[in-house]
Design a protein around this motif. Structure first.
Motif, PDB file in Angstrom:
ATOM      1  N   SER A 433      -4.287  -3.955   6.928  1.00  0.00           N
ATOM      2  CA  SER A 433      -3.024  -3.252   7.197  1.00  0.00           C
ATOM      3  C   SER A 433      -3.298  -1.866   7.755  1.00  0.00           C
ATOM      4  O   SER A 433      -4.321  -1.250   7.486  1.00  0.00           O
ATOM      5  N   GLN A 434      -2.343  -1.375   8.530  1.00  0.00           N
ATOM      6  CA  GLN A 434      -2.502  -0.064   9.149  1.00  0.00           C
ATOM      7  C   GLN A 434      -2.602   1.040   8.112  1.00  0.00           C
ATOM      8  O   GLN A 434      -3.259   2.056   8.324  1.00  0.00           O
ATOM      9  N   THR A 435      -1.955   0.817   6.963  1.00  0.00           N
ATOM     10  CA  THR A 435      -2.057   1.809   5.898  1.00  0.00           C
ATOM     11  C   THR A 435      -3.494   1.923   5.406  1.00  0.00           C
ATOM     12  O   THR A 435      -4.023   3.016   5.192  1.00  0.00           O
ATOM     13  N   THR A 436      -4.147   0.763   5.225  1.00  0.00           N
ATOM     14  CA  THR A 436      -5.540   0.758   4.780  1.00  0.00           C
ATOM     15  C   THR A 436      -6.439   1.406   5.813  1.00  0.00           C
ATOM     16  O   THR A 436      -7.339   2.186   5.481  1.00  0.00           O
ATOM     17  N   LEU A 511      -5.800   3.835  -4.104  1.00  0.00           N
ATOM     18  CA  LEU A 511      -4.701   3.950  -3.144  1.00  0.00           C
ATOM     19  C   LEU A 511      -4.540   2.664  -2.341  1.00  0.00           C
ATOM     20  O   LEU A 511      -3.416   2.204  -2.085  1.00  0.00           O
ATOM     21  N   GLU A 512      -5.644   2.055  -1.976  1.00  0.00           N
ATOM     22  CA  GLU A 512      -5.584   0.796  -1.247  1.00  0.00           C
ATOM     23  C   GLU A 512      -4.925  -0.298  -2.080  1.00  0.00           C
ATOM     24  O   GLU A 512      -4.108  -1.089  -1.582  1.00  0.00           O
ATOM     25  N   LYS A 517      -0.179  -3.833  -3.097  1.00  0.00           N
ATOM     26  CA  LYS A 517       0.872  -4.340  -3.983  1.00  0.00           C
ATOM     27  C   LYS A 517       2.258  -4.038  -3.425  1.00  0.00           C
ATOM     28  O   LYS A 517       3.142  -4.895  -3.416  1.00  0.00           O
ATOM     29  N   MET A 518       2.454  -2.806  -2.926  1.00  0.00           N
ATOM     30  CA  MET A 518       3.760  -2.421  -2.373  1.00  0.00           C
ATOM     31  C   MET A 518       4.078  -3.236  -1.125  1.00  0.00           C
ATOM     32  O   MET A 518       5.216  -3.656  -0.913  1.00  0.00           O
ATOM     33  N   GLN A 519       3.062  -3.477  -0.314  1.00  0.00           N
ATOM     34  CA  GLN A 519       3.289  -4.253   0.898  1.00  0.00           C
ATOM     35  C   GLN A 519       3.653  -5.692   0.562  1.00  0.00           C
ATOM     36  O   GLN A 519       4.519  -6.296   1.195  1.00  0.00           O
ATOM     37  N   ALA A 520       2.991  -6.261  -0.458  1.00  0.00           N
ATOM     38  CA  ALA A 520       3.316  -7.636  -0.868  1.00  0.00           C
ATOM     39  C   ALA A 520       4.733  -7.727  -1.407  1.00  0.00           C
ATOM     40  O   ALA A 520       5.485  -8.670  -1.109  1.00  0.00           O
TER      41      ALA A 520
END
Length: 544
Positions: A433-436, A511-512, A517-520
């Motif tokens: 994911s782009q967040t990661t 943080l990852e 979890k939030m993305q799921a």
């Protein structure tokens, strides 16, 4: 004195001789010790069994001729090897009180070795090799090898004519015109000033090969010429070897001999040829280490085809990645990486190799990351090729977990990616994911900043005690840089920095996990609210 046959001698189980004990014991210290000081006595039925007698029955018969002729036997280069070895075996010195001893006569002839012809040297060396197949370090052989090497030095400095080769000190000794040496001189290799002798020395066994190369090197013979001879020796003798064990001995002897020479005198391409042959044999690890060290020192001269070596038998990978990693390690260990030009050439070569092995479905993620990280960051000006290879690798390996993909992406240096690669990375759905990715980029930048700060000179703080500067309260997110006043303690600094970096890594990993979890959860919510005819919407950027 009448001759009698009161002693029976069994020689190596090959044959039995009936001899006069008194005559033989007169010259042999070994038999005198065996029969006692009194060598004259009543007839007795005595038998002696010799094992490993030099030259077998032929050598013993030659020895008898010397004894029965009262030492008046002509000793020549064609029989000196047998006689010298037999004299050493039978302890034939002057201790018996005789005016002449076989050992002294052979040594006297060896002192005149500079007058021997080239063919005589070769004959003696061949006989020594046959007499001592395992232990070749005999006095005769050592003297002959040294003389041969000095002849080659003289021949290289002058025109290679028979007279200059046959003797370095006397023009009276000529090379006989009916020898193999002269034939090769006039026909094959004789046209070359430096390689005319290659064919003459092909009869050397692997053990003698190492000795002659050592002698050549000590006599300052041109190393590139020695290198050419060794490769010629391998190509000529390897196909004729009757067993795999003989092939292994040839390859190992060539590798050990090449290792004695200057690295610059051994062509990298030829070394890879030896490597491919050695990989198919049971060559010792010690010899392989020497070969890999030589190749590693010239890694900047290698090509992609050189590195594409098939993987060992019964392994799944297409290419031998472990071999390439060992070669890169040898390159770095040899200190060649201090040259930035060489380092960048090896970096470009390794990038090509990584792109070639990336489509291999059997290549493990950890091995891929190890390949990417094998060289220091300064070896690459751009990571675009690595990114393209990584994207291909992830495409070929659809079963990679999110954690494995994260480790792959973290091997990239984002600061050395072009704008096009950055754009492609931001839109690449196969990557994490782009967040990661954003978190990894931030973490990488922080680590580099910390390293840069620690490399700089520490700033003194006047009036402050030695210790950590007080900053924000414990538990705050902002990172602090430890600064000391007074004399710095490098070991303590390294420990604190390591603990600090480990703490940062732990926080990024936490943080990852939260982001995943939030993305799921957000994905489940969007799926429940979406209708069958609605178009898919992009997920909102979380934790950015």
């Amino acid at each position: 004195m009448g001759a009698s046959c009161d002693l029976q001698v069994d020689v190596n189980g090959e044959g039995t001789f009936f001899v006069d004990k008194t005559v033989i014991s007169l010259y042999s210290g070994t038999l005198r010790k065996l029969f006692g000081k009194s060598v004259v006595g009543p007839a007795q039925n005595l038998k002696v069994i010799f094992q490993d007698f030099p030259g077998g029955t032929g050598g013993f018969e030659l020895l008898l001729r010397f004894c029965y002729s009262s030492g008046r036997m002509e000793i020549t280069p064609y029989n000196i090897s047998l006689l010298h070895s037999a004299a050493h075996f039978m302890d034939m010195t002057v201790d018996s009180g005789q005016d002449v001893s076989l050992m002294e006569l052979t040594r006297k002839l060896l002192d005149e070795i500079r007058y021997w012809t080239w063919p005589e040297l070769l004959v003696v060396l061949k006989q020594c090799q046959d007499l001592h197949p395992e232990s070749t370090a005999s006095t005769v052989m050592e003297k002959c090898l040294d003389c041969l090497a000095r002849r080659l030095v003289v021949a290289a400095e002058t025109s290679p004519s028979p007279s200059s080769i046959s003797s370095s000190d006397s023009s009276a000794c000529r090379l006989s015109c009916d020898t193999k040496s002269t034939v090769s001189f006039k026909n094959g290799l004789s046209s070359s000033r430096t390689t005319w002798w290659f064919d003459d020395l092909l009869f050397f066994s692997p053990g003698v090969l190492e000795m002659i190369v050592k002698s050549m090197a000590s006599n300052k013979i041109d190393h590139p010429t020695i290198s050419k001879f060794l490769f010629y020796y391998q190509k000529s003798n390897f196909p004729a070897a009757s067993s795999s064990q003989e092939r292994v001995k040839i390859i190992e002897a060539v590798i050990v001999s090449l290792f004695m020479l200057d690295r610059s005198s051994v062509p990298c391409k030829s070394l890879f040829g030896i490597l491919r042959v050695a990989l198919g044999l049971n060559v010792s690890r010690s010899s392989m280490n020497k070969l890999e060290t030589m190749i590693g020192s010239q890694m900047d001269q290698a090509t992609l085809d050189n590195l594409l070596v098939p993987s060992p038998y019964r392994t799944n990978c297409l290419y031998d990645v472990n071999l390439v990693l060992r070669l890169v390690k040898a390159f770095l260990r040899g200190g060649a990486c201090r040259n930035s030009k060489q380092l960048k050439k090896v970096g470009d070569l390794l990038d090509l190799y990584i792109a070639e092995v990336a489509p291999d479905p059997s290549l493990k993620p950890l091995k891929f990351v190890t390949l990417v990280s094998a060289l220091p960051d300064s070896a690459r000006d751009s990571y675009d090729e690595i990114y393209r290879a990584m994207d291909m690798y992830i495409e070929v390996h659809p079963g990679l977990s999110e954690e494995e993909k994260t480790k792959l992406v973290f091997a990239l240096n984002y600061e050395k990616l072009s704008s096009e690669s950055h754009k492609h990375l931001s839109q690449n759905t196969r990557l994490p994911s782009q967040t990661t990715i954003q978190a990894l980029m931030t973490k990488q930048c922080k680590l580099k900043s910390l390293l840069q700060v620690t490399n700089n000179t520490r700033l003194p703080i006047t009036g402050s005690p030695r210790g950590v500067s007080k900053g924000k309260a414990e538990g705050q997110e902002n990172d602090q840089i430890v600064i000391y006043a007074g004399v710095p303690d490098p070991m303590a600094d390294n420990l604190r920095l390591r603990a600090h970096l480990q703490g940062m890594q732990w926080r990024v990993m936490e943080l990852e996990k939260v982001c995943r979890k939030m993305q799921a959860q957000m994905t489940k919510i969007l799926k429940s609210k979406s209708t069958s005819h609605s178009s898919p919407r992009s997920l909102p950027k979380l934790c950015s």
